[in-house]
Structures are given as structure tokens and as C-alpha cells.
Design a protein around this motif. Structure first.
Motif, PDB file in Angstrom:
ATOM      1  N   MET A 128       0.848  -1.258   0.095  1.00 34.63           N
ATOM      2  CA  MET A 128      -0.142  -0.058   0.191  1.00 34.63           C
ATOM      3  C   MET A 128       0.894   1.365   0.034  1.00 34.63           C
ATOM      4  O   MET A 128       1.806   1.508   0.786  1.00 34.63           O
ATOM      5  CB  MET A 128      -0.817  -0.190   1.399  1.00 34.63           C
ATOM      6  CG  MET A 128      -1.708   1.273   1.492  1.00 34.63           C
ATOM      7  SD  MET A 128      -2.536   1.501   2.926  1.00 34.63           S
ATOM      8  CE  MET A 128      -0.888   1.571   3.938  1.00 34.63           C
ATOM      9  N   ASP A 129       0.385   2.201  -0.703  1.00 32.78           N
ATOM     10  CA  ASP A 129       1.420   3.494  -0.851  1.00 32.78           C
ATOM     11  C   ASP A 129       0.914   4.298   0.258  1.00 32.78           C
ATOM     12  O   ASP A 129      -0.540   4.576   0.533  1.00 32.78           O
ATOM     13  CB  ASP A 129       0.844   4.094  -2.227  1.00 32.78           C
ATOM     14  CG  ASP A 129       1.593   5.412  -2.373  1.00 32.78           C
ATOM     15  OD1 ASP A 129       2.220   5.837  -1.487  1.00 32.78           O
ATOM     16  OD2 ASP A 129       1.651   5.827  -3.491  1.00 32.78           O
TER      17      ASP A 129
ATOM     18  N   ASN B 230     -14.711   6.363  -1.331  1.00 34.01           N
ATOM     19  CA  ASN B 230     -13.578   6.990  -2.262  1.00 34.01           C
ATOM     20  C   ASN B 230     -12.171   6.355  -1.541  1.00 34.01           C
ATOM     21  O   ASN B 230     -11.426   5.791  -2.578  1.00 34.01           O
ATOM     22  CB  ASN B 230     -13.676   8.386  -1.982  1.00 34.01           C
ATOM     23  CG  ASN B 230     -14.686   8.863  -2.800  1.00 34.01           C
ATOM     24  OD1 ASN B 230     -15.025   8.275  -3.818  1.00 34.01           O
ATOM     25  ND2 ASN B 230     -14.710  10.202  -2.748  1.00 34.01           N
ATOM     26  N   LEU B 231     -12.025   6.228  -0.235  1.00 32.12           N
ATOM     27  CA  LEU B 231     -11.035   5.702   0.350  1.00 32.12           C
ATOM     28  C   LEU B 231     -11.003   3.930  -0.086  1.00 32.12           C
ATOM     29  O   LEU B 231      -9.978   3.410  -0.256  1.00 32.12           O
ATOM     30  CB  LEU B 231     -10.966   5.621   1.772  1.00 32.12           C
ATOM     31  CG  LEU B 231      -9.429   4.989   2.531  1.00 32.12           C
ATOM     32  CD1 LEU B 231      -8.280   6.113   1.679  1.00 32.12           C
ATOM     33  CD2 LEU B 231      -9.705   5.498   3.923  1.00 32.12           C
ATOM     34  N   LEU B 232     -11.927   3.377  -0.115  1.00 35.15           N
ATOM     35  CA  LEU B 232     -12.028   1.897  -0.623  1.00 35.15           C
ATOM     36  C   LEU B 232     -11.676   1.861  -2.172  1.00 35.15           C
ATOM     37  O   LEU B 232     -10.864   0.926  -2.350  1.00 35.15           O
ATOM     38  CB  LEU B 232     -13.352   1.363  -0.468  1.00 35.15           C
ATOM     39  CG  LEU B 232     -13.674  -0.186  -1.036  1.00 35.15           C
ATOM     40  CD1 LEU B 232     -13.338  -1.089  -0.194  1.00 35.15           C
ATOM     41  CD2 LEU B 232     -15.262  -0.063  -1.407  1.00 35.15           C
ATOM     42  N   VAL B 233     -12.006   2.648  -2.980  1.00 34.93           N
ATOM     43  CA  VAL B 233     -11.825   2.662  -4.198  1.00 34.93           C
ATOM     44  C   VAL B 233     -10.103   3.191  -4.314  1.00 34.93           C
ATOM     45  O   VAL B 233      -9.373   2.386  -5.164  1.00 34.93           O
ATOM     46  CB  VAL B 233     -12.524   3.870  -4.969  1.00 34.93           C
ATOM     47  CG1 VAL B 233     -11.865   4.001  -6.678  1.00 34.93           C
ATOM     48  CG2 VAL B 233     -13.825   3.099  -5.149  1.00 34.93           C
TER      49      VAL B 233
ATOM     50  N   ALA C 205     -12.146   7.121   9.980  1.00 29.73           N
ATOM     51  CA  ALA C 205     -11.141   6.612  10.868  1.00 29.73           C
ATOM     52  C   ALA C 205     -11.372   4.922  10.609  1.00 29.73           C
ATOM     53  O   ALA C 205     -10.072   4.469  10.571  1.00 29.73           O
ATOM     54  CB  ALA C 205     -11.443   6.983  12.227  1.00 29.73           C
ATOM     55  N   LYS C 206     -12.267   4.382  10.511  1.00 31.46           N
ATOM     56  CA  LYS C 206     -12.408   2.838  10.520  1.00 31.46           C
ATOM     57  C   LYS C 206     -11.951   2.408   9.075  1.00 31.46           C
ATOM     58  O   LYS C 206     -11.182   1.457   9.006  1.00 31.46           O
ATOM     59  CB  LYS C 206     -13.866   2.407  10.759  1.00 31.46           C
ATOM     60  CG  LYS C 206     -14.001   0.815  10.473  1.00 31.46           C
ATOM     61  CD  LYS C 206     -13.451   0.124  11.664  1.00 31.46           C
ATOM     62  CE  LYS C 206     -13.941  -1.421  11.364  1.00 31.46           C
ATOM     63  NZ  LYS C 206     -13.287  -1.969  12.206  1.00 31.46           N
TER      64      LYS C 206
ATOM     65  N   GLN D 102      -5.017   0.108   6.602  1.00 36.49           N
ATOM     66  CA  GLN D 102      -3.777  -0.138   7.410  1.00 36.49           C
ATOM     67  C   GLN D 102      -3.463  -1.631   7.856  1.00 36.49           C
ATOM     68  O   GLN D 102      -2.483  -2.224   7.667  1.00 36.49           O
ATOM     69  CB  GLN D 102      -3.497   0.768   8.365  1.00 36.49           C
ATOM     70  CG  GLN D 102      -3.126   2.328   8.127  1.00 36.49           C
ATOM     71  CD  GLN D 102      -3.041   3.101   8.946  1.00 36.49           C
ATOM     72  OE1 GLN D 102      -3.675   3.137   9.904  1.00 36.49           O
ATOM     73  NE2 GLN D 102      -2.444   4.438   8.633  1.00 36.49           N
ATOM     74  N   GLN D 103      -4.568  -2.271   8.260  1.00 34.97           N
ATOM     75  CA  GLN D 103      -4.508  -3.815   9.153  1.00 34.97           C
ATOM     76  C   GLN D 103      -4.752  -4.797   7.913  1.00 34.97           C
ATOM     77  O   GLN D 103      -4.302  -5.643   8.205  1.00 34.97           O
ATOM     78  CB  GLN D 103      -5.402  -3.643   9.969  1.00 34.97           C
ATOM     79  CG  GLN D 103      -5.077  -2.735  11.068  1.00 34.97           C
ATOM     80  CD  GLN D 103      -6.005  -2.663  12.337  1.00 34.97           C
ATOM     81  OE1 GLN D 103      -7.052  -3.439  12.325  1.00 34.97           O
ATOM     82  NE2 GLN D 103      -5.593  -1.836  13.341  1.00 34.97           N
TER      83      GLN D 103
END
Length: 109
Positions: free
Chosen positions: A1-2, A54-57, A90-91, A97-98
């Protein structure tokens, strides 16, 4: 992950962008038919807030951008995040990250 996708500037971008703008940013405007099909597969689902989508994408295309991938994988990942009740940025950042995207998708097939 970038690391870029979890930086405050990018997270702020995710608050107002559209999913296609996120993909354009991560693929250097190299939108293929495959991206359009994958984005269409999640466009009518309403399980997640727009900024989380958007973060999922971003998470998906940070890993799979400019590669050939299963067009259903984005929808599988969307449903997975929905099942994990990812409702906040946040989630979503925590998930990014996890979670190892390849391992998650492997378990969902």
C-alpha cells in the motif's frame, strides 16, 4: 500500500471527490473499460458513506491500478467493508492499514 492514501491531504480529497476522480488520480488518468465496469458494480450500493467508498476505491486501485484484475473484486471488497460496518474515515483508514487486500479477496472468492 502506498502511504499516500492515508495521508491527511489525500483523505481530505476523498471527502469531496467522486470515485472516478479517485481512480483517475491513482492511475494517472488511465481509465480503462475495466475500471468503468468495476465502478459501476458499486455505484448503486448504498451501504457505505461516499467518503468511505472513495478510500475503498483508493485502496483497491493503489494495489491493482494499471493491472488486470477480476472486475468483481471491487464489489466483493465493498461488500466486505459493508459487513465490517465501515462507516467512518477513521475505520476505513484502519481497514486500509490492517488488511492485506490480496488475502481478503482470496477469502472472499
Amino acid at each position: 500500500m502506498d502511504k499516500q492514501i492515508t495521508e491527511p491531504e489525500f483523505l481530505s480529497f476523498c471527502e469531496t471527490a467522486t470515485p472516478i476522480e479517485v481512480v483517475e488520480k491513482l492511475t494517472n488518468h488511465n481509465i480503462r473499460g475495466l475500471e468503468n465496469i468495476a465502478l459501476r458494480s458499486i455505484s448503486t450500493r448504498n451501504k457505505l458513506p461516499a467518503n468511505v467508498v472513495n478510500l475503498l476505491v483508493a485502496y483497491f486501485y493503489d494495489h491493482y491500478g494499471n493491472q488486470v484484475y477480476n472486475r468483481n473484486d471491487l464489489a466483493r471488497l465493498y461488500d466486505y467493508w459493508g459487513s465490517k460496518d465501515v462507516r467512518t474515515m477513521a475505520k476505513a483508514v484502519e481497514m486500509v492499514q490492517q488488511e492485506d487486500i490480496e488475502e481478503v479477496l482470496k477469502t472472499l472468492k
